[in-house]
Design a protein around this motif. Structure first.
Motif, mmCIF file in Angstrom:
data_model
loop_
_atom_site.group_PDB
_atom_site.id
_atom_site.type_symbol
_atom_site.label_atom_id
_atom_site.label_comp_id
_atom_site.label_asym_id
_atom_site.label_seq_id
_atom_site.Cartn_x
_atom_site.Cartn_y
_atom_site.Cartn_z
ATOM 1 N N LEU A 3 -12.511 86.844 -6.973
ATOM 2 C CA LEU A 3 -12.050 87.230 -8.307
ATOM 3 C C LEU A 3 -11.197 88.488 -8.238
ATOM 4 N N ALA A 4 -11.626 89.456 -7.451
ATOM 5 C CA ALA A 4 -10.848 90.692 -7.300
ATOM 6 C C ALA A 4 -9.467 90.380 -6.734
ATOM 7 N N ASP A 5 -9.394 89.495 -5.759
ATOM 8 C CA ASP A 5 -8.100 89.110 -5.191
ATOM 9 C C ASP A 5 -7.218 88.445 -6.239
ATOM 10 N N LEU A 14 -13.431 96.110 -9.329
ATOM 11 C CA LEU A 14 -14.028 95.034 -10.118
ATOM 12 C C LEU A 14 -15.503 95.323 -10.389
ATOM 13 N N ARG A 15 -16.230 95.751 -9.376
ATOM 14 C CA ARG A 15 -17.650 96.075 -9.561
ATOM 15 C C ARG A 15 -17.838 97.194 -10.579
ATOM 16 N N ASN A 22 -21.790 96.026 -18.365
ATOM 17 C CA ASN A 22 -23.124 95.439 -18.172
ATOM 18 C C ASN A 22 -23.075 93.981 -17.717
ATOM 19 N N LEU A 23 -22.126 93.671 -16.863
ATOM 20 C CA LEU A 23 -22.043 92.340 -16.270
ATOM 21 C C LEU A 23 -22.610 92.423 -14.868
#
Length: 68
Positions: A3-5, A14-15, A22-23
């Motif tokens: 997803l980050a890519d 992304l984290r 809050n995901l």
């Protein structure tokens, strides 16, 4: 990482964004017994396969598990 890519950002970024909103990625709710059955079934079909192949098999079926 995937997803980050796709978003063109670093995985740590992304984290950070996920944490702010809050995901949380969670591991699959799977009992040890059920996991044992899945791994045993896979190993019966591909006895020479190692841990990476088993992990890939589980991910292919939508399961996210801890490595320990």
């Amino acid at each position: 990482q995937e997803l980050a890519d796709l978003m063109g950002i670093h995985r740590n970024t992304l984290r950070l964004h996920m944490k702010r909103h809050n995901l949380v990625r969670q591991y699959s709710n799977l009992s040890n017994h059920d996991l044992d059955i899945l791994v045993r079934t896979f190993k019966e079909k591909k006895p020479e396969s190692g841990l990476q192949y088993v992990t890939g098999f589980l991910r292919k079926h939508g399961l996210r598990i801890q490595k320990r």
